[in-house]
Structures are given as structure tokens and as C-alpha cells.
Design a protein around this motif. Structure first.
Motif, mmCIF file in Angstrom:
data_model
loop_
_atom_site.group_PDB
_atom_site.id
_atom_site.type_symbol
_atom_site.label_atom_id
_atom_site.label_comp_id
_atom_site.label_asym_id
_atom_site.label_seq_id
_atom_site.Cartn_x
_atom_site.Cartn_y
_atom_site.Cartn_z
ATOM 1 N N TRP A 4 -0.700 18.428 -10.360
ATOM 2 C CA TRP A 4 -0.815 19.734 -9.715
ATOM 3 C C TRP A 4 -0.017 20.793 -10.478
ATOM 4 C CZ3 TRP A 4 2.814 22.736 -6.908
ATOM 5 C CH2 TRP A 4 2.265 23.813 -6.205
ATOM 6 N N LEU A 5 1.205 20.431 -10.911
ATOM 7 C CA LEU A 5 2.019 21.369 -11.682
ATOM 8 C C LEU A 5 1.341 21.722 -13.002
ATOM 9 C CD1 LEU A 5 5.581 19.948 -11.031
ATOM 10 C CD2 LEU A 5 4.705 22.167 -10.292
ATOM 11 N N TYR A 6 0.785 20.721 -13.675
ATOM 12 C CA TYR A 6 0.073 20.988 -14.928
ATOM 13 C C TYR A 6 -1.164 21.836 -14.686
ATOM 14 C CZ TYR A 6 2.510 18.653 -18.632
ATOM 15 O OH TYR A 6 3.428 18.354 -19.590
ATOM 16 N N THR A 39 2.038 30.048 -16.490
ATOM 17 C CA THR A 39 3.391 29.575 -16.197
ATOM 18 C C THR A 39 4.031 30.350 -15.051
ATOM 19 O OG1 THR A 39 3.620 28.965 -18.517
ATOM 20 C CG2 THR A 39 5.635 29.045 -17.230
ATOM 21 N N GLU A 40 3.674 31.626 -14.897
ATOM 22 C CA GLU A 40 4.269 32.426 -13.822
ATOM 23 C C GLU A 40 3.926 31.878 -12.443
ATOM 24 O OE1 GLU A 40 0.451 34.437 -15.130
ATOM 25 O OE2 GLU A 40 2.197 33.670 -16.162
ATOM 26 N N TYR A 41 2.929 30.995 -12.346
ATOM 27 C CA TYR A 41 2.547 30.421 -11.055
ATOM 28 C C TYR A 41 3.327 29.151 -10.707
ATOM 29 C CZ TYR A 41 -1.224 33.734 -10.667
ATOM 30 O OH TYR A 41 -1.947 34.890 -10.552
ATOM 31 N N ILE A 42 4.158 28.666 -11.631
ATOM 32 C CA ILE A 42 4.964 27.488 -11.293
ATOM 33 C C ILE A 42 6.451 27.808 -11.205
ATOM 34 C CG2 ILE A 42 3.308 25.840 -12.233
ATOM 35 C CD1 ILE A 42 5.206 25.491 -14.646
ATOM 36 N N MET A 98 0.829 -1.203 0.000
ATOM 37 C CA MET A 98 0.000 0.000 0.000
ATOM 38 C C MET A 98 0.867 1.258 0.000
ATOM 39 S SD MET A 98 -2.855 1.070 -0.401
ATOM 40 C CE MET A 98 -4.417 0.528 0.155
ATOM 41 N N GLY A 99 2.002 1.233 0.677
ATOM 42 C CA GLY A 99 2.930 2.362 0.653
ATOM 43 C C GLY A 99 3.450 2.615 -0.748
ATOM 44 N N ASP A 100 3.689 1.538 -1.488
ATOM 45 C CA ASP A 100 4.139 1.642 -2.868
ATOM 46 C C ASP A 100 3.077 2.327 -3.715
ATOM 47 O OD1 ASP A 100 5.823 1.212 -5.023
ATOM 48 O OD2 ASP A 100 5.010 -0.769 -5.440
ATOM 49 N N VAL A 101 1.839 1.923 -3.579
ATOM 50 C CA VAL A 101 0.740 2.514 -4.343
ATOM 51 C C VAL A 101 0.546 3.977 -3.963
ATOM 52 C CG1 VAL A 101 -1.765 2.409 -4.705
ATOM 53 C CG2 VAL A 101 -0.414 0.311 -4.704
ATOM 54 N N ILE A 102 0.604 4.276 -2.681
ATOM 55 C CA ILE A 102 0.439 5.658 -2.212
ATOM 56 C C ILE A 102 1.532 6.547 -2.784
ATOM 57 C CG2 ILE A 102 0.538 7.156 -0.178
ATOM 58 C CD1 ILE A 102 -0.912 4.885 1.344
ATOM 59 N N PHE A 103 2.770 6.050 -2.783
ATOM 60 C CA PHE A 103 3.880 6.833 -3.324
ATOM 61 C C PHE A 103 3.668 7.145 -4.805
ATOM 62 C CE2 PHE A 103 7.827 6.911 -5.713
ATOM 63 C CZ PHE A 103 8.375 8.070 -5.205
ATOM 64 N N LEU A 104 3.263 6.151 -5.586
ATOM 65 C CA LEU A 104 3.058 6.361 -7.011
ATOM 66 C C LEU A 104 1.917 7.343 -7.268
ATOM 67 C CD1 LEU A 104 3.643 2.750 -8.326
ATOM 68 C CD2 LEU A 104 5.182 4.701 -8.490
ATOM 69 N N PHE A 105 0.856 7.274 -6.461
ATOM 70 C CA PHE A 105 -0.225 8.247 -6.602
ATOM 71 C C PHE A 105 0.238 9.653 -6.235
ATOM 72 C CE2 PHE A 105 -3.358 4.743 -6.664
ATOM 73 C CZ PHE A 105 -4.102 5.173 -7.752
ATOM 74 N N MET A 106 1.104 9.760 -5.239
ATOM 75 C CA MET A 106 1.622 11.076 -4.853
ATOM 76 C C MET A 106 2.485 11.667 -5.974
ATOM 77 S SD MET A 106 2.378 10.570 -0.795
ATOM 78 C CE MET A 106 3.254 12.108 -0.675
ATOM 79 N N LEU A 107 3.301 10.825 -6.612
ATOM 80 C CA LEU A 107 4.125 11.291 -7.734
ATOM 81 C C LEU A 107 3.236 11.780 -8.871
ATOM 82 C CD1 LEU A 107 6.919 11.593 -9.085
ATOM 83 C CD2 LEU A 107 6.673 9.239 -9.856
ATOM 84 N N GLY A 108 2.230 11.002 -9.229
ATOM 85 C CA GLY A 108 1.291 11.420 -10.268
ATOM 86 C C GLY A 108 0.528 12.673 -9.872
ATOM 87 N N GLY A 109 0.173 12.777 -8.599
ATOM 88 C CA GLY A 109 -0.536 13.959 -8.111
ATOM 89 C C GLY A 109 0.310 15.218 -8.213
ATOM 90 N N LEU A 110 1.596 15.095 -7.936
ATOM 91 C CA LEU A 110 2.500 16.246 -8.056
ATOM 92 C C LEU A 110 2.574 16.732 -9.498
ATOM 93 C CD1 LEU A 110 4.686 18.180 -6.923
ATOM 94 C CD2 LEU A 110 6.336 16.381 -7.479
ATOM 95 N N VAL A 111 2.727 15.814 -10.431
ATOM 96 C CA VAL A 111 2.790 16.196 -11.843
ATOM 97 C C VAL A 111 1.462 16.827 -12.268
ATOM 98 C CG1 VAL A 111 3.041 15.324 -14.206
ATOM 99 C CG2 VAL A 111 4.569 14.507 -12.406
#
Length: 122
Positions: A99-101, A109-112, A84-97
Motif C-alpha cells: 500500500w505504501l509503495y 511521495t507527498e501522499y505518504i 491461520m492467524g500467523d498467515v493473516i498477519f504476514l499477509f497484512m504486513l506485506g499488504g502494508l508495504v
């Protein structure tokens, strides 16, 4: 043997696309900073040069670095929280990308970019 196939699949179908998405964000930042150059020819040369440099940098340094970080963080999250930690980590990585998009395309772009990189007048 299955762990090797899982790692290769993870790199091929998750880490590499994340790196390509981050490269696209870098291209957006280059185009944003390129607006400071008023001459069309120089702006085009600047953007092309930075995109070529950035693509090479991502292909040879950043993608392998992110792959290594992802693998080491996956091991840590897997050992602390199991699968479950593995799945949570991968979702967090996808969530970060994501959020940036979200910030880039809906707010601009000035907001990133950090405050010291913002174009005058933004």
C-alpha cells in the motif's frame, strides 16, 4: 529445532526484504525533501548523508526492531488464531508495504509523508 529454522527463514526471506523496501521508501522521502535545497552540490551531499545515515539506522536499529515486533506479534496471532492467524498477519504486513509503495509511485511521495513534512506548494 524446526521453529528456529522457520524464524531464521522468515527473517531472511520476509522481514529483511520488507525492511529494505521500507528503506527505499525512506530514500524516496529524503529525495523529496532534498528538492527544497536549490544548490546541486548541497542537495547531493544532503541526500548522500541522509541515505548513509538511514542505511545504518535500518541495519542496526530498525531491522532488528521490526524483527522483534514481527516475532512477538506472530506469537500473539498464532496463539489467538493458530496457524491461520500467523498467515493473516504476514499477509497484512506485506499488504502494508504494498500500500505504501502504491501510494508513493502512483500518487507521489507527498501522499505518504505526514502533513507537517510536506514541501511548500504540495
Amino acid at each position: 529445532m524446526p521453529a528456529i529454522k522457520t524464524n531464521a527463514a522468515l527473517e531472511r526471506y520476509y522481514v529483511l526484504p520488507c525492511c529494505l523496501l521500507l528503506l527505499n521508501l525512506c530514500n524516496e522521502i529524503v529525495a523529496y525533501k532534498g528538492r527544497l535545497i536549490t544548490d546541486g552540490l548541497l542537495r547531493t551531499l544532503f541526500i548522500m548523508g541522509m541515505v548513509l545515515f538511514g542505511g545504518s539506522l535500518v541495519a542496526f536499529a530498525i531491522a532488528p526492531g521490526i524483527g522483534w515486533v514481527v516475532q512477538s506479534l506472530r506469537k500473539t496471532s498464532r496463539s489467538n488464531a493458530g496457524g491461520m492467524g500467523d498467515v493473516i498477519f504476514l499477509f497484512m504486513l506485506g499488504g502494508l508495504v504494498f500500500w505504501l509503495y502504491y501510494r508513493n509511485y502512483l500518487l507521489g511521495t507527498e501522499y505518504i509523508v505526514p502533513s507537517f513534512m510536506k514541501n511548500p506548494g504540495d
